[in-house]
Design an enzyme around this catalytic site. Structure first.
Site, PDB file in Angstrom:
ATOM      1  N   CYS A 203       0.901   1.956  -4.372  1.00  0.00           N
ATOM      2  CA  CYS A 203      -0.033   0.917  -4.818  1.00  0.00           C
ATOM      3  C   CYS A 203      -0.359   1.088  -6.299  1.00  0.00           C
ATOM      4  CB  CYS A 203      -1.294   0.981  -3.987  1.00  0.00           C
ATOM      5  SG  CYS A 203      -1.948   2.646  -3.910  1.00  0.00           S
TER       6      CYS A 203
ATOM      7  N   LYS B  39      -5.245   2.489  13.048  1.00  0.00           N
ATOM      8  CA  LYS B  39      -3.943   1.861  13.316  1.00  0.00           C
ATOM      9  C   LYS B  39      -2.984   2.111  12.152  1.00  0.00           C
ATOM     10  CE  LYS B  39      -1.991  -2.165  12.547  1.00  0.00           C
ATOM     11  NZ  LYS B  39      -0.548  -1.870  12.452  1.00  0.00           N
TER      12      LYS B  39
ATOM     13  N   GLU C   8       2.723  -7.988  -7.559  1.00  0.00           N
ATOM     14  CA  GLU C   8       3.118  -6.671  -7.063  1.00  0.00           C
ATOM     15  C   GLU C   8       4.455  -6.785  -6.323  1.00  0.00           C
ATOM     16  OE1 GLU C   8       1.001  -4.961  -3.676  1.00  0.00           O
ATOM     17  OE2 GLU C   8       0.846  -3.102  -4.809  1.00  0.00           O
TER      18      GLU C   8
ATOM     19  N   GLU D 171      -8.749  -1.002  -0.031  1.00  0.00           N
ATOM     20  CA  GLU D 171      -7.860  -0.419  -1.045  1.00  0.00           C
ATOM     21  C   GLU D 171      -6.610  -1.285  -1.039  1.00  0.00           C
ATOM     22  OE1 GLU D 171      -8.718   2.017  -2.916  1.00  0.00           O
ATOM     23  OE2 GLU D 171     -10.146   3.277  -1.838  1.00  0.00           O
TER      24      GLU D 171
HETATM   25  P1  NAP Z   1      -0.160  -4.985   4.810  1.00  0.00           P
HETATM   26  O1  NAP Z   1       0.898  -5.895   5.244  1.00  0.00           O
HETATM   27  O2  NAP Z   1      -1.428  -5.546   4.290  1.00  0.00           O
HETATM   28  O3  NAP Z   1      -0.453  -4.034   6.048  1.00  0.00           O
HETATM   29  C1  NAP Z   1      -1.403  -2.978   6.008  1.00  0.00           C
HETATM   30  C2  NAP Z   1      -1.877  -2.706   7.410  1.00  0.00           C
HETATM   31  O4  NAP Z   1      -2.633  -3.826   7.887  1.00  0.00           O
HETATM   32  C3  NAP Z   1      -0.757  -2.493   8.407  1.00  0.00           C
HETATM   33  O5  NAP Z   1      -1.163  -1.521   9.343  1.00  0.00           O
HETATM   34  C4  NAP Z   1      -0.658  -3.862   9.041  1.00  0.00           C
HETATM   35  O6  NAP Z   1      -0.066  -3.822  10.300  1.00  0.00           O
HETATM   36  C5  NAP Z   1      -2.106  -4.284   9.116  1.00  0.00           C
HETATM   37  N1  NAP Z   1      -2.350  -5.716   9.224  1.00  0.00           N
HETATM   38  C6  NAP Z   1      -1.492  -6.746   8.982  1.00  0.00           C
HETATM   39  N2  NAP Z   1      -2.120  -7.935   9.195  1.00  0.00           N
HETATM   40  C7  NAP Z   1      -3.399  -7.653   9.555  1.00  0.00           C
HETATM   41  C8  NAP Z   1      -4.544  -8.449   9.876  1.00  0.00           C
HETATM   42  N3  NAP Z   1      -4.515  -9.773   9.863  1.00  0.00           N
HETATM   43  N4  NAP Z   1      -5.703  -7.812  10.182  1.00  0.00           N
HETATM   44  C9  NAP Z   1      -5.779  -6.468  10.173  1.00  0.00           C
HETATM   45  N5  NAP Z   1      -4.725  -5.665   9.886  1.00  0.00           N
HETATM   46  C10 NAP Z   1      -3.548  -6.245   9.571  1.00  0.00           C
HETATM   47  O7  NAP Z   1       0.358  -3.987   3.689  1.00  0.00           O
HETATM   48  P2  NAP Z   1       1.690  -3.158   3.734  1.00  0.00           P
HETATM   49  O8  NAP Z   1       2.800  -4.080   3.398  1.00  0.00           O
HETATM   50  O9  NAP Z   1       1.762  -2.332   4.961  1.00  0.00           O
HETATM   51  O10 NAP Z   1       1.429  -2.134   2.534  1.00  0.00           O
HETATM   52  C11 NAP Z   1       1.692  -2.437   1.232  1.00  0.00           C
HETATM   53  C12 NAP Z   1       0.419  -2.836   0.501  1.00  0.00           C
HETATM   54  O11 NAP Z   1      -0.555  -1.809   0.583  1.00  0.00           O
HETATM   55  C13 NAP Z   1       0.653  -3.035  -0.960  1.00  0.00           C
HETATM   56  O12 NAP Z   1       0.040  -4.219  -1.390  1.00  0.00           O
HETATM   57  C14 NAP Z   1      -0.020  -1.828  -1.601  1.00  0.00           C
HETATM   58  O13 NAP Z   1      -0.421  -2.021  -2.911  1.00  0.00           O
HETATM   59  C15 NAP Z   1      -1.131  -1.579  -0.683  1.00  0.00           C
HETATM   60  N6  NAP Z   1      -1.608  -0.197  -0.801  1.00  0.00           N
HETATM   61  C16 NAP Z   1      -2.803   0.017  -1.445  1.00  0.00           C
HETATM   62  C17 NAP Z   1      -3.279   1.307  -1.585  1.00  0.00           C
HETATM   63  C18 NAP Z   1      -4.584   1.580  -2.276  1.00  0.00           C
HETATM   64  O14 NAP Z   1      -5.104   2.669  -2.122  1.00  0.00           O
HETATM   65  N7  NAP Z   1      -5.135   0.644  -3.021  1.00  0.00           N
HETATM   66  C19 NAP Z   1      -2.559   2.379  -1.064  1.00  0.00           C
HETATM   67  C20 NAP Z   1      -1.352   2.126  -0.432  1.00  0.00           C
HETATM   68  C21 NAP Z   1      -0.894   0.815  -0.297  1.00  0.00           C
HETATM   69  P3  NAP Z   1       1.544  -3.965  10.441  1.00  0.00           P
HETATM   70  O15 NAP Z   1       2.158  -3.287   9.277  1.00  0.00           O
HETATM   71  O16 NAP Z   1       1.831  -3.254  11.670  1.00  0.00           O
HETATM   72  O17 NAP Z   1       1.807  -5.404  10.475  1.00  0.00           O
END
Ligand code: NAP
Ligand code: MG
Length: 509
Positions: A323, A215, A420, A289
Site C-alpha cells: 500500500c 477475515k 494505485e 487503512e
Molecule cells: P480489497 O479488495 O478492498 O479487499 C480487502 C479485504 O476486504 C479482503 O479480505 C476482501 O475480501 C474484503 N472485502 C471485499 N469486499 C468487501 C465488502 N464489501 N465488505 C467488507 N469486506 C470486503 O483489497 P485487496 O485487493 O485485498 O488489497 C489491496 C488494497 O489494500 C490496496 O488498495 C492496498 O493499498 C490496500 N492496503 C492498504 C494498507 C494500509 O495499511 N493502508 C495495507 C495493505 C493493503 P476478499 O479478498 O476475500 O474478496
C-alpha cells in the site's frame, strides 16, 4: 555464496557507473547477465497443511454452515494447495456470538498481566514456527521466500511481543483516563501481507481486552488459519479470536453484524468507502487503512546509489503489492539522467521467478485478476503516451508474473500517476524546485507515505512538515517497526496502527 555474489555485483554496478566517462571502462551489462545463479529453493517438506480448512470459531475448527469450500492456489504454479471454507452470515453470526461471550465472560475481566502472557506466548510460537509460516506465506501468496522469511514473519512476531508489553500498562499509556475495551472487533485484511496484517490487527485488540473476528483475503487465508492453530495450542480462551474465511460478502457480514463494536479494515479505498457508508450512524468505531500512491523524491544532493536501491526496494519489493509502495519517482532534473540510467541497470539485475528460490527478488503476482489489472495499467500508460521500459528478463511460463516496469515522461494528470496499480510499475516525473516536488507529491487523492532522498536534514524537515502523507521515510524506504504508528491522510484512510497510537482505536473511556 550466491547472495554474496549478488551483493558485490550490484554495488559494483553502482560504483562503476558513477560517471559516464568512467563507465565506458567497465564491463557492459551483458557481463552481468552472463551470471546465472544456481537455484536455491527453500524446502517445503517441513510444513503441515491440511487438504481442507474449516472456520475457527469458539476455539474449534468447524465446518461452514454453507457447506461450501473454495480452492486456494499457489500463484507461482497455479496449483491448488487446499480448500478453504466459505463463511456465510450464519457462520459470521456464530463467530461474533462466540467473541461477544468470550469478551463478557473472560477476556475483558482478565487482568492485563494475564492477557499479556497469552499474547507473548503467541509471539514465541510464531517464532518457533517461523520457517513453516514463511514457506506457507510464499506458497499461498507468491511473495519471495526471502521477504516472508526476513520481513513478514519476524515483524508479525514482533507485533505480538510489542503489544504483549502494553497489555498491563494501559493506565500508563492513557493516564487518568481509565481505558476500557470496546468489545468485539471485526477485522478484515488484504492479501499483500497476510500474516503481518493479521498480527497488526489481532495483537493491539487483545492487548486492550477486546475479542476478535478476523477475515483474511480469499487468496491468502492459509497463514491466518495456521495462526488459528497456534492460538488454539496457546490455550487462549475459546472465542477470544475467531477466524472466518470467505469472499467480500463474508467481510460485509462482519461489518454489518450488530454485535461488532469496532471495524478495523485494511484494503482498497473502494471497499473502505462501502464500509464507511455501512457503519454510518451505527456508533461502530472504525479504522480504515486504504490505498496509496507514494512519491519517492530524489534531490540532486542525494546519495544516488542508495537512492536507486531505495527506489527498487520501494516499488519492486513484494511485486509492488504494498500500500505504501513508492510507485512514483520524483527526481530533480540535474540528476534525472543518472538516476534513471542506474535504475535501468539495477532493474536488469533483478531476478524474477520462483518465489521459493532464495535468490528471487520479484515473485509471483498474487492472482490472475491482479495481473490482469496491472497489465491493463501498462496498456493505459502506453496509450497515455508515456515511455515504457521493462527489464529484459524472461518470465516463467506458468504462474502470474510481471516484469519490473518503468514509465518515463509521465505527467501529473496521467492515470499512471494518479491511480494505485498495486504492481511492480513505477511512474517517473522530474521537478526543479522543492515547492514543485511538494506540489506534485501531494497532488493525488492518496496520502499514505513518501520517501525523501537528500543530504540536507533541514530539507527533510521542511518537506515532512508539508507532505500530506502518514509516513515519510528519509534516505530509506519501506522500513517498519511495531513501535511506529502507520496510517494515512485523505483517501488512504484514517486511524493509526502500530505504536502507542495503535492502542487508541481499541479503547474507550
Ligand atoms: P480489497 O479488495 O478492498 O479487499 C480487502 C479485504 O476486504 C479482503 O479480505 C476482501 O475480501 C474484503 N472485502 C471485499 N469486499 C468487501 C465488502 N464489501 N465488505 C467488507 N469486506 C470486503 O483489497 P485487496 O485487493 O485485498 O488489497 C489491496 C488494497 O489494500 C490496496 O488498495 C492496498 O493499498 C490496500 N492496503 C492498504 C494498507 C494500509 O495499511 N493502508 C495495507 C495493505 C493493503 P476478499 O479478498 O476475500 O474478496
Ligand atoms: Mg493463494
Amino acid at each position: 555464496m550466491a547472495a554474496a555474489v549478488a551483493a558485490t555485483t550490484s554495488s559494483d554496478i553502482n560504483s562503476m557507473s558513477t560517471s559516464s566517462t568512467k563507465r565506458s571502462a567497465v564491463p557492459s551489462l551483458s557481463f552481468f547477465k552472463d551470471w546465472t545463479y544456481v537455484p536455491a529453493p527453500e524446502s517445503s517438506d517441513h510444513i503441515h497443511l491440511k487438504d481442507q480448512y474449516g472456520l475457527f470459531i469458539n476455539g474449534e475448527f468447524v465446518r461452514p454452515h454453507s457447506k461450501r469450500y473454495f480452492d486456494t492456489i499457489n500463484p507461482a504454479t497455479e496449483k491448488k494447495i487446499a480448500e478453504i471454507a466459505d463463511a456465510d452470515e450464519k457462520d459470521v453470526d456464530a463467530a461474533v456470538t462466540a467473541a461477544a461471550n468470550a469478551s463478557a465472560k473472560i477476556w475483558k475481566r482478565m487482568p492485563g498481566k494475564e492477557r499479556s502472557k497469552y499474547i507473548y506466548r503467541i509471539a514465541r510460537m510464531i517464532q518457533e514456527r517461523a520457517r513453516e509460516f514463511a514457506v506457507i506465506e510464499t506458497m499461498d501468496g507468491g511473495k519471495p521466500i526471502r521477504e516472508s522469511r526476513d520481513v513478514d514473519v519476524p515483524l508479525a512476531a514482533n507485533h505480538f511481543f510489542y503489544y504483549a508489553g502494553w497489555a498491563d500498562k494501559l493506565d500508563y499509556a492513557f493516564p487518568n483516563r481509565r481505558p476500557q475495551p470496546l468489545g468485539v472487533a471485526g477485522q478484515i485484511i488484504p492479501w499483500n501481507f497476510p500474516l503481518l496484517m493479521a498480527a497488526w490487527k489481532i495483537a493491539p485488540a487483545l492487548a486492550c481486552g477486546n475479542t476478535v473476528v478476523l477475515k483474511p483475503a480469499e487468496t491468502t487465508s492459509l497463514t491466518a488459519l495456521k495462526l488459528a492453530e497456534i492460538i488454539q495450542e496457546s490455550g487462549l480462551p475459546a472465542g477470544v479470536v475467531n477466524i472466518v474465511t470467505g469472499f467480500g460478502k463474508t467481510g460485509a457480514a462482519i461489518v454489518n453484524h450488530p454485535g461488532v463494536n469496532k471495524v478495523a479494515f485494511t484494503g482498497s479505498t473502494d471497499v473502505g468507502k462501502i464500509i464507511q457508508k455501512a457503519i454510518a450512524g451505527t456508533g461502530k468505531k472504525a479504522t480504515l487503512e486504504l490505498g496509496g500512491k507514494a512519491a519517492n523524491i530524489v534531490f540532486d544532493d542525494a546519495p544516488i546509489d542508495q537512492a536507486v536501491e531505495g527506489i527498487v526496494n520501494g516499488i519492486f519489493f513484494n511485486q509492488g503489492h504494498v500500500c505504501c509502495a513508492g510507485s512514483r519517482l520524483l527526481v530533480q532534473e540535474g540528476v534525472a539522467e543518472i538516476v534513471i540510467r542506474k535504475l535501468k541497470d539495477r532493474m536488469e539485475t533483478l531476478i524474477v521467478g520462483d518465489p521459493m528460490d532464495k535468490n528471487t527478488d520479484i515473485g509471483a503476482i498474487n492472482s490472475k485478476e491482479q495481473l490482469k489489472k496491472i497489465n491493463e495499467y501498462i496498456s493505459i500508460g502506453v496509450n497515455e503516451g508515456a515511455e515504457l521500459y521493462q527489464s529484459s528478463c524472461t518470465l516463467p511460463s506458468k504462474g502470474f508474473f510481471c516484469k519490473p516496469t518503468l514509465f518515463l515522461n509521465t505527467s501529473q494528470s496521467h492515470r499512471l500517476v494518479q491511480e494505485e496499480i498495486f504492481g511492480p510499475v513505477l511512474a517517473v516525473q522530474t521537478f526543479r524546485t522543492v515547492e514543485e516536488a511538494i506540489e506534485k507529491a501531494n497532488n493525488i487523492p492518496y496520502g499514505l507515505s513518501a520517501g525523501i532522498w537528500t543530504d540536507k536534514g533541514s530539507k527533510i524537515f521542511n518537506m515532512t512538515s508539508k507532505m500530506r502523507a502518514g509516513v515519510v521515510w528519509a534516505n530509506t524506504y519501506n522500513k517498519f517497526d511495531p513501535t511506529s504508528p502507520f496510517g494515512g491522510y485523505k483517501e488512504s484512510g484514517y486511524g493509526r496502527e502500530g505504536g502507542l497510537h495503535g492502542l487508541l482505536p481499541y479503547v474507550q473511556w
